[in-house]
Design an enzyme around this catalytic site. Structure first.
Site, PDB file in Angstrom:
ATOM      1  N   LYS A 142       9.873   0.249   2.346  1.00 54.65           N
ATOM      2  CA  LYS A 142      11.134   0.408   1.596  1.00 54.65           C
ATOM      3  C   LYS A 142      11.098   1.668   0.721  1.00 54.65           C
ATOM      4  O   LYS A 142      12.037   2.460   0.726  1.00 54.65           O
ATOM      5  CB  LYS A 142      11.394  -0.821   0.700  1.00 54.65           C
ATOM      6  CG  LYS A 142      11.467  -2.141   1.449  1.00 54.65           C
ATOM      7  CD  LYS A 142      11.729  -3.302   0.521  1.00 54.65           C
ATOM      8  CE  LYS A 142      10.675  -3.534  -0.531  1.00 54.65           C
ATOM      9  NZ  LYS A 142       9.348  -3.897   0.010  1.00 54.65           N
TER      10      LYS A 142
ATOM     11  N   GLU B 148      12.651  -1.191  -6.362  1.00 51.75           N
ATOM     12  CA  GLU B 148      12.235  -2.492  -6.900  1.00 51.75           C
ATOM     13  C   GLU B 148      13.418  -3.236  -7.536  1.00 51.75           C
ATOM     14  O   GLU B 148      13.322  -3.767  -8.654  1.00 51.75           O
ATOM     15  CB  GLU B 148      11.091  -2.318  -7.920  1.00 51.75           C
ATOM     16  CG  GLU B 148       9.866  -1.623  -7.374  1.00 51.75           C
ATOM     17  CD  GLU B 148       9.115  -2.398  -6.298  1.00 51.75           C
ATOM     18  OE1 GLU B 148       9.407  -3.589  -6.100  1.00 51.75           O
ATOM     19  OE2 GLU B 148       8.264  -1.781  -5.635  1.00 51.75           O
TER      20      GLU B 148
HETATM   21  P1  ADP Z   1       7.209  -1.139   0.336  1.00 52.98           P
HETATM   22  O1  ADP Z   1       7.967  -0.269  -0.632  1.00 52.98           O
HETATM   23  O2  ADP Z   1       8.102  -1.832   1.327  1.00 52.98           O
HETATM   24  O3  ADP Z   1       6.262  -2.090  -0.342  1.00 52.98           O
HETATM   25  P2  ADP Z   1       5.877   1.327   0.971  1.00 52.98           P
HETATM   26  O4  ADP Z   1       6.959   2.264   1.402  1.00 52.98           O
HETATM   27  O5  ADP Z   1       5.393   1.478  -0.450  1.00 52.98           O
HETATM   28  O6  ADP Z   1       6.308  -0.174   1.236  1.00 52.98           O
HETATM   29  O7  ADP Z   1       4.591   1.485   1.878  1.00 52.98           O
HETATM   30  C1  ADP Z   1       4.655   1.520   3.286  1.00 52.98           C
HETATM   31  C2  ADP Z   1       3.285   1.952   3.783  1.00 52.98           C
HETATM   32  O8  ADP Z   1       2.320   0.937   3.489  1.00 52.98           O
HETATM   33  C3  ADP Z   1       3.150   2.137   5.269  1.00 52.98           C
HETATM   34  O9  ADP Z   1       3.614   3.386   5.725  1.00 52.98           O
HETATM   35  C4  ADP Z   1       1.644   1.995   5.488  1.00 52.98           C
HETATM   36  O10 ADP Z   1       0.992   3.235   5.310  1.00 52.98           O
HETATM   37  C5  ADP Z   1       1.202   1.102   4.343  1.00 52.98           C
HETATM   38  N1  ADP Z   1       0.794  -0.248   4.748  1.00 52.98           N
HETATM   39  C6  ADP Z   1      -0.239  -0.942   4.214  1.00 52.98           C
HETATM   40  N2  ADP Z   1      -0.333  -2.178   4.729  1.00 52.98           N
HETATM   41  C7  ADP Z   1       0.651  -2.299   5.636  1.00 52.98           C
HETATM   42  C8  ADP Z   1       1.109  -3.363   6.505  1.00 52.98           C
HETATM   43  N3  ADP Z   1       0.499  -4.554   6.536  1.00 52.98           N
HETATM   44  N4  ADP Z   1       2.167  -3.130   7.303  1.00 52.98           N
HETATM   45  C9  ADP Z   1       2.780  -1.925   7.281  1.00 52.98           C
HETATM   46  N5  ADP Z   1       2.426  -0.893   6.466  1.00 52.98           N
HETATM   47  C10 ADP Z   1       1.372  -1.066   5.665  1.00 52.98           C
HETATM   48 MG    MG Z   2       8.091  -0.266  -2.718  1.00 52.94          MG
END
Ligand code: ADP
Ligand code: MG
Length: 195
Positions: free
Chosen positions: A27, A94
């Protein structure tokens, strides 16, 4: 043409985009990608995050793969409009940490002609819809649901597994507290305090 119709015709139209999904689904990465493209298009951008999210940085939104973009920290959604009078594109990360007033604030910003991009968890660790995301999803023009990878089986994952013991809806953390899991491998551990 009557005057009000004329105003409506010539005023720039705003809209709301929601990016939702589990933790680690990309995200924040997607929000940063859209904001950077808006900058390339020479649009004035402004990014906000709630005060509670200080996981990686105080003054930036940061993805789990270490992409970052400067952001302003706000304590509540009501602080956002006064800080973005001249912004054309507004990013909010968030979103699940804001209260339901965020929905009205986003409507107000979009009504005033701005592009509002909101990213947030659509479900909490029990896979219960995480407010105010359901309300935002209902009013958005555009919705993107991102999927992570299940750490158990590698399938697309739309749930967030809490791996530490806590029954608070909000427990700020990353890999120390959470994992991405698919429907099959997501387990809701019963809350011992209710027994
Ligand atoms: P969110 O904001 O949805 O929490 P982020 O954009 O911060 O996600 O992070 C995405 C990145 O997290 C991916 O590009 C990858 O490098 C890393 N990542 C770590 N664990 C996972 C997982 N289980 N599935 C997919 N991506 C993951
Ligand atoms: Mg995030």
């Amino acid at each position: 043409m009557n005057e009000s119709l004329q105003i409506r015709t010539f005023k720039k139209t705003g809209h709301i985009e929601v990016i939702c999904g589990s933790m680690f689904s990309g995200k924040t990465e997607e929000l940063i990608r859209r904001i950077r493209r808006a900058e390339i298009a020479k649009q004035r951008v402004k990014v906000f995050k709630p005060k509670i999210d200080n996981r990686y940085s105080e003054f930036e939104i940061v993805s789990h793969n270490e992409q970052a973009y400067p952001s302003e920290v706000v304590s509540n959604a009501e602080e956002i409009p006064e800080k973005c009078f001249d912004a054309e594109v507004i990013g909010i990360d968030e979103a699940q940490f804001f209260d339901n007033n965020l929905t009205d604030i986003c409507q107000q910003l979009a009504d005033s002609g701005k592009r509002v991009i909101v990213a947030g968890l659509d479900q909490d660790y029990r896979s219960i819809p995480f407010e105010p995301m359901p309300q935002l999803l209902a009013i958005a023009e555009y919705i993107t649901k991102t999927l992570a990878v299940c750490v158990i089986c590698g399938a697309p994952a739309n749930r967030t597994q809490r791996i530490t013991e806590s029954s608070e809806q909000i427990l700020v953390g990353a890999k120390n507290h959470y994992e991405a899991r698919c429907r099959l491998h997501h387990i809701v551990i019963p809350d011992k305090s209710n027994n």
